[in-house]
Scaffold this motif. Sequence first.
Motif, PDB file in Angstrom:
ATOM      1  N   SER A  16       0.693  -1.397  -0.012  1.00 44.59           N
ATOM      2  CA  SER A  16       0.207   0.381  -0.048  1.00 44.59           C
ATOM      3  C   SER A  16       0.924   1.414   0.124  1.00 44.59           C
ATOM      4  O   SER A  16       1.973   1.735   1.100  1.00 44.59           O
ATOM      5  N   THR A  17       0.125   2.178  -0.766  1.00 46.02           N
ATOM      6  CA  THR A  17       1.196   3.635  -0.503  1.00 46.02           C
ATOM      7  C   THR A  17       1.058   4.760   0.532  1.00 46.02           C
ATOM      8  O   THR A  17       1.617   4.833   0.703  1.00 46.02           O
ATOM      9  N   ASP A  42       0.431  -8.703   1.245  1.00 40.40           N
ATOM     10  CA  ASP A  42       0.029  -8.642   0.385  1.00 40.40           C
ATOM     11  C   ASP A  42       0.167  -9.781   0.080  1.00 40.40           C
ATOM     12  O   ASP A  42       0.987 -11.154  -0.329  1.00 40.40           O
ATOM     13  N   ARG A  47       4.866  -5.624  -6.419  1.00 38.13           N
ATOM     14  CA  ARG A  47       4.055  -3.672  -6.039  1.00 38.13           C
ATOM     15  C   ARG A  47       4.995  -4.097  -4.070  1.00 38.13           C
ATOM     16  O   ARG A  47       5.437  -3.293  -4.389  1.00 38.13           O
ATOM     17  N   ILE A  88      -6.346  -3.526   2.826  1.00 37.02           N
ATOM     18  CA  ILE A  88      -5.953  -3.349   1.267  1.00 37.02           C
ATOM     19  C   ILE A  88      -6.895  -3.082   0.658  1.00 37.02           C
ATOM     20  O   ILE A  88      -7.869  -2.661   1.097  1.00 37.02           O
ATOM     21  N   ARG A  89      -6.795  -3.160  -0.890  1.00 33.77           N
ATOM     22  CA  ARG A  89      -6.960  -2.771  -1.572  1.00 33.77           C
ATOM     23  C   ARG A  89      -7.596  -3.089  -3.020  1.00 33.77           C
ATOM     24  O   ARG A  89      -6.651  -3.525  -3.967  1.00 33.77           O
ATOM     25  N   TYR A  93      -6.384  -0.593  -7.959  1.00 36.45           N
ATOM     26  CA  TYR A  93      -6.740   1.173  -8.886  1.00 36.45           C
ATOM     27  C   TYR A  93      -7.432   0.997 -10.347  1.00 36.45           C
ATOM     28  O   TYR A  93      -7.846   1.932 -10.621  1.00 36.45           O
ATOM     29  N   GLU A 112     -15.129   6.532  -3.577  1.00 37.74           N
ATOM     30  CA  GLU A 112     -14.024   5.234  -3.604  1.00 37.74           C
ATOM     31  C   GLU A 112     -15.433   4.641  -3.068  1.00 37.74           C
ATOM     32  O   GLU A 112     -15.554   3.395  -2.149  1.00 37.74           O
ATOM     33  N   TYR A 121     -17.012  -1.614  -4.438  1.00 35.18           N
ATOM     34  CA  TYR A 121     -15.807  -2.081  -3.986  1.00 35.18           C
ATOM     35  C   TYR A 121     -16.140  -2.755  -2.754  1.00 35.18           C
ATOM     36  O   TYR A 121     -14.886  -3.312  -2.268  1.00 35.18           O
ATOM     37  N   ASN A 150     -10.856   0.252   2.738  1.00 40.40           N
ATOM     38  CA  ASN A 150     -12.520   0.694   2.522  1.00 40.40           C
ATOM     39  C   ASN A 150     -13.391  -0.223   2.009  1.00 40.40           C
ATOM     40  O   ASN A 150     -12.743  -1.080   1.574  1.00 40.40           O
ATOM     41  N   ARG A 295       0.418  10.956  -5.353  1.00 38.05           N
ATOM     42  CA  ARG A 295       1.068   9.734  -4.319  1.00 38.05           C
ATOM     43  C   ARG A 295       1.378   9.127  -4.914  1.00 38.05           C
ATOM     44  O   ARG A 295       2.500   8.295  -4.310  1.00 38.05           O
ATOM     45  N   TYR A 325      -2.960   7.250  14.655  1.00 42.70           N
ATOM     46  CA  TYR A 325      -3.506   7.193  15.297  1.00 42.70           C
ATOM     47  C   TYR A 325      -3.965   5.238  15.451  1.00 42.70           C
ATOM     48  O   TYR A 325      -4.436   5.018  16.301  1.00 42.70           O
TER      49      TYR A 325
HETATM   50  P1  NAD Z   1      -2.531   0.327  -2.672  1.00 41.00           P
HETATM   51  O1  NAD Z   1      -3.420  -0.366  -3.864  1.00 41.00           O
HETATM   52  O2  NAD Z   1      -1.678   1.432  -2.542  1.00 41.00           O
HETATM   53  O3  NAD Z   1      -2.197  -1.056  -2.059  1.00 41.00           O
HETATM   54  C1  NAD Z   1      -3.763  -2.113  -1.034  1.00 41.00           C
HETATM   55  C2  NAD Z   1      -2.247  -3.368  -1.467  1.00 41.00           C
HETATM   56  O4  NAD Z   1      -3.516  -4.049  -1.465  1.00 41.00           O
HETATM   57  C3  NAD Z   1      -2.242  -3.299  -2.579  1.00 41.00           C
HETATM   58  O5  NAD Z   1      -0.566  -3.702  -2.556  1.00 41.00           O
HETATM   59  C4  NAD Z   1      -2.635  -4.837  -2.848  1.00 41.00           C
HETATM   60  O6  NAD Z   1      -1.430  -5.487  -3.698  1.00 41.00           O
HETATM   61  C5  NAD Z   1      -3.005  -5.345  -1.721  1.00 41.00           C
HETATM   62  N1  NAD Z   1      -4.003  -6.216  -1.506  1.00 41.00           N
HETATM   63  C6  NAD Z   1      -4.922  -6.553  -2.686  1.00 41.00           C
HETATM   64  N2  NAD Z   1      -6.057  -7.314  -2.652  1.00 41.00           N
HETATM   65  C7  NAD Z   1      -5.740  -7.805  -1.412  1.00 41.00           C
HETATM   66  C8  NAD Z   1      -5.795  -9.660  -0.409  1.00 41.00           C
HETATM   67  N3  NAD Z   1      -7.398 -10.353  -1.095  1.00 41.00           N
HETATM   68  N4  NAD Z   1      -5.138  -9.832   0.200  1.00 41.00           N
HETATM   69  C9  NAD Z   1      -4.101  -8.827   0.282  1.00 41.00           C
HETATM   70  N5  NAD Z   1      -3.338  -7.737  -0.006  1.00 41.00           N
HETATM   71  C10 NAD Z   1      -4.474  -7.279  -0.894  1.00 41.00           C
HETATM   72  O7  NAD Z   1      -4.607   0.704  -1.908  1.00 41.00           O
HETATM   73  P2  NAD Z   1      -4.180   2.455  -1.027  1.00 41.00           P
HETATM   74  O8  NAD Z   1      -4.623   3.116  -1.581  1.00 41.00           O
HETATM   75  O9  NAD Z   1      -2.754   2.302  -0.038  1.00 41.00           O
HETATM   76  O10 NAD Z   1      -5.499   2.308   0.073  1.00 41.00           O
HETATM   77  C11 NAD Z   1      -4.829   0.925   0.960  1.00 41.00           C
HETATM   78  C12 NAD Z   1      -6.208   0.328   1.814  1.00 41.00           C
HETATM   79  O11 NAD Z   1      -6.043   1.576   2.429  1.00 41.00           O
HETATM   80  C13 NAD Z   1      -7.506   1.146   0.839  1.00 41.00           C
HETATM   81  O12 NAD Z   1      -8.626   0.489   1.497  1.00 41.00           O
HETATM   82  C14 NAD Z   1      -7.822   2.662   1.525  1.00 41.00           C
HETATM   83  O13 NAD Z   1      -9.257   3.005   1.106  1.00 41.00           O
HETATM   84  C15 NAD Z   1      -6.935   2.233   2.835  1.00 41.00           C
HETATM   85  N6  NAD Z   1      -7.078   3.688   3.468  1.00 41.00           N
HETATM   86  C16 NAD Z   1      -6.449   3.429   4.046  1.00 41.00           C
HETATM   87  C17 NAD Z   1      -6.143   4.186   5.339  1.00 41.00           C
HETATM   88  C18 NAD Z   1      -5.205   4.880   6.380  1.00 41.00           C
HETATM   89  O14 NAD Z   1      -5.805   5.469   7.384  1.00 41.00           O
HETATM   90  N7  NAD Z   1      -3.950   4.477   6.394  1.00 41.00           N
HETATM   91  C19 NAD Z   1      -6.729   6.257   4.445  1.00 41.00           C
HETATM   92  C20 NAD Z   1      -7.288   6.213   3.630  1.00 41.00           C
HETATM   93  C21 NAD Z   1      -7.568   5.210   3.321  1.00 41.00           C
END
Ligand code: NAD
Length: 444
Positions: A16-17, A42, A47, A88-89, A93, A112, A121, A150, A295, A325
């Motif tokens: 994740s980013t 992951d 990735r 996870i997402r 994207y 989203e 989603y 999410n 990002r 948090y």
């Molecule tokens: P991203 O796509 O950069 O990362 C998500 C990762 O999840 C990817 O590397 C993907 O390969 C992996 N993934 C997908 N399905 C999977 C599965 N079944 N098992 C294991 N890994 C899996 O997404 P992002 O933009 O960094 O967001 C990640 C999640 O966090 C989203 O759901 C996003 O909405 C949520 N989110 C978090 C925060 C926070 O407070 N940190 C804020 C906003 C959103």
Amino acid sequence: AKDDRKFSVLIAGGGSTYTPGIVLTLLNGLDKFPLRKLKFYDNDGERQKKIADATAILIKERAPEIEFEATTDPKEAFTDVDFVMAQIRVGKYAMRSLDEKIPLKHGVVGQETTGPGGIAYGLRSIPGVIELVDYMEKYSPNAWMLNYSNPAAIVAEATHRLRPNSKIINICDMPIDIMDRMAAIVGLKDRNDLVFRYYGLNHFGWWTEITDKQGNDLMPQLKEYVSKNGYWVGGDYDKGTEASWESTFKKAADVYKLDPTTLPNTYLKYYMYPSWVVKHSDPNYTRTDEVEAHRQKLVFGECKRIVDNGTAKDTDFKPDEHSTYIVDLCTAIAYNTHQRMLAIIPNEGAISNIDPTATVEVPCLFGSNGPERLSMGKAATYQKGMITEQNSVEKLAVDAWVEHSYTKLWQAFSLCKIVPDAGIAKDILDEMIVANKDFWPELK
Ligand code: NAD
Ligand code: LMR
């Protein structure tokens, strides 16, 4: 006795980013929340590796005593962990882009977590998050999962229904971001200087009370500011805030006007001003395109730079306010501090005139037994109507996934406040079924 425990943390969605920000926050907080092990998991190893290779360098330079590992093997990942941070997402994207663009083509908000995009989603995320919960229970039954994948409202509704006894806590950073802004607006150091009451659903709630630690009412000053500027702070504070977020924070001024007795969550703009949102959206360049151009590019670019240079000594990755948090919550559970924080949990009376089985977002006290919800009293008539409708949408989405029901999903789409009628709901749904064929159950 001296407490010398050190914890093992797994980040699920290591690719994740948000991962580097969380790693930096963890490294920054080792005095409060010491680690012995950090793992990434992951299902996209390639990735994840880009983030993991940079993280390995960071850890070697800043906390070499922490054992670090990245894996795509669930058993290796989930064995011997105390906390799982799930982000996870499902569908990545590429699918988020369709969640946004398909509804927009029909003149409906494409977002989203909101409306048809959020429901689509949700149906992808439910099995993904349930799978993580099951791995955790199999390999580390005493662990806690902090889930912020999410769309949190639908995911929470599903996990409470399908895994009612699991140690999963669903959380969201949007109120945190807004409370940081509130603190800046009234000239306090940070959100922890604020005491608050808040109720609603995830991405769908209202603050009813905000004071400082001495009990001084900050609502009048905040309302005065928000009625003009929304939650936009500007200046140094907002250096680097993306254009779409600037618009969202400013639009909170109009959202606030619908109920000047409370302060709103920013996401309510999608429900209250959908035509305005659609008018200000470009169906060919949505939030996904912005995230990929901004990002994602920054995060993966910086990871590559660290790996190419073989050092992270000069990195601009910083501990971020968004992830503090999450670490605070782990600390509260680990050390039984009873810190007051928001969670997305079964209502069970917290909002007294809302269905007890609704999944709501309210303040809780967090200790070693998890969250203890605080009573927020009655929802006002306006909020009660909104919450009841939107929670029904979320319940129908989960019903549709469980029962593989086309009708329930169509009901969810058409009940949603931002979809004008059942015909448009059906057109969007039928397109989404095709787009999601690799992720959704086959609907009957
Ligand atoms: P991203 O796509 O950069 O990362 C998500 C990762 O999840 C990817 O590397 C993907 O390969 C992996 N993934 C997908 N399905 C999977 C599965 N079944 N098992 C294991 N890994 C899996 O997404 P992002 O933009 O960094 O967001 C990640 C999640 O966090 C989203 O759901 C996003 O909405 C949520 N989110 C978090 C925060 C926070 O407070 N940190 C804020 C906003 C959103
Ligand atoms: C993200 O990609 O950051 C989302 O999860 C929230 C947003 O900014 O659209």
